[in-house]
Design a protein around this motif. Structure first.
Motif, PDB file in Angstrom:
ATOM      1  N   ARG A  97      -1.259   2.181   1.330  1.00  0.00           N
ATOM      2  CA  ARG A  97      -0.930   0.799   0.857  1.00  0.00           C
ATOM      3  C   ARG A  97       0.360   0.064   1.476  1.00  0.00           C
ATOM      4  O   ARG A  97       0.060  -1.093   1.849  1.00  0.00           O
ATOM      5  N   ALA A  98       1.323   0.816   1.780  1.00  0.00           N
ATOM      6  CA  ALA A  98       2.341   0.551   2.439  1.00  0.00           C
ATOM      7  C   ALA A  98       2.118  -0.382   3.861  1.00  0.00           C
ATOM      8  O   ALA A  98       2.591  -1.274   4.257  1.00  0.00           O
ATOM      9  N   TYR A  99       1.241   0.577   4.486  1.00  0.00           N
ATOM     10  CA  TYR A  99       0.807   0.062   5.911  1.00  0.00           C
ATOM     11  C   TYR A  99      -0.146  -1.468   5.804  1.00  0.00           C
ATOM     12  O   TYR A  99       0.191  -2.103   6.525  1.00  0.00           O
ATOM     13  N   LYS A 100      -0.686  -1.515   4.696  1.00  0.00           N
ATOM     14  CA  LYS A 100      -1.756  -2.626   4.588  1.00  0.00           C
ATOM     15  C   LYS A 100      -0.874  -3.726   4.340  1.00  0.00           C
ATOM     16  O   LYS A 100      -1.078  -4.843   4.517  1.00  0.00           O
ATOM     17  N   ILE A 101       0.187  -3.448   3.224  1.00  0.00           N
ATOM     18  CA  ILE A 101       1.056  -4.612   3.075  1.00  0.00           C
ATOM     19  C   ILE A 101       2.029  -5.019   4.261  1.00  0.00           C
ATOM     20  O   ILE A 101       2.166  -6.209   4.343  1.00  0.00           O
TER      21      ILE A 101
END
Length: 103
Positions: A97-101
């Motif tokens: 999720r952090a990577y995608k953001i």
């Protein structure tokens, strides 16, 4: 037809180009997963970059996650427990999720 031939030198070049194209993103994702494990108090084995056949054929960032070692009785028990599996899955989810953001 259409598949990469592992015996063909051109295949090695193509795989190397794909690997290089996604290496930075793969390392970024791997570091985020490692950071999440560290926040849970898990041992920090660091991020290691290695050419792996299982990841070489993908046209996207990829990581291989080592969650622990089953030859260590404590880690094996943790990974077999419901709580351990939930913690590991949650860490990986949060990292993705952090990577995608970021991207």
């Amino acid at each position: 037809p259409g598949l990469l031939n592992p015996a063909d030198p051109q295949t090695a070049i193509i795989i190397a180009q794909y690997s290089a194209a996604f290496a930075v993103n793969s390392i970024n994702l791997a570091q985020k997963i490692q950071d999440q494990f560290a926040m849970q108090g898990r041992r920090d084995g660091g991020v290691k970059q290695q050419s792996l056949e299982v990841l070489a054929g993908s046209a996207m960032p990829g990581v291989l996650v080592e969650c622990g070692y089953i030859n260590n009785p404590q880690e094996e028990a943790y990974m077999n427990s419901e709580a351990g599996q939930r913690e590991i899955a949650t860490a990986i989810f949060r990292a993705i999720r952090a990577y995608k953001i970021e991207t």
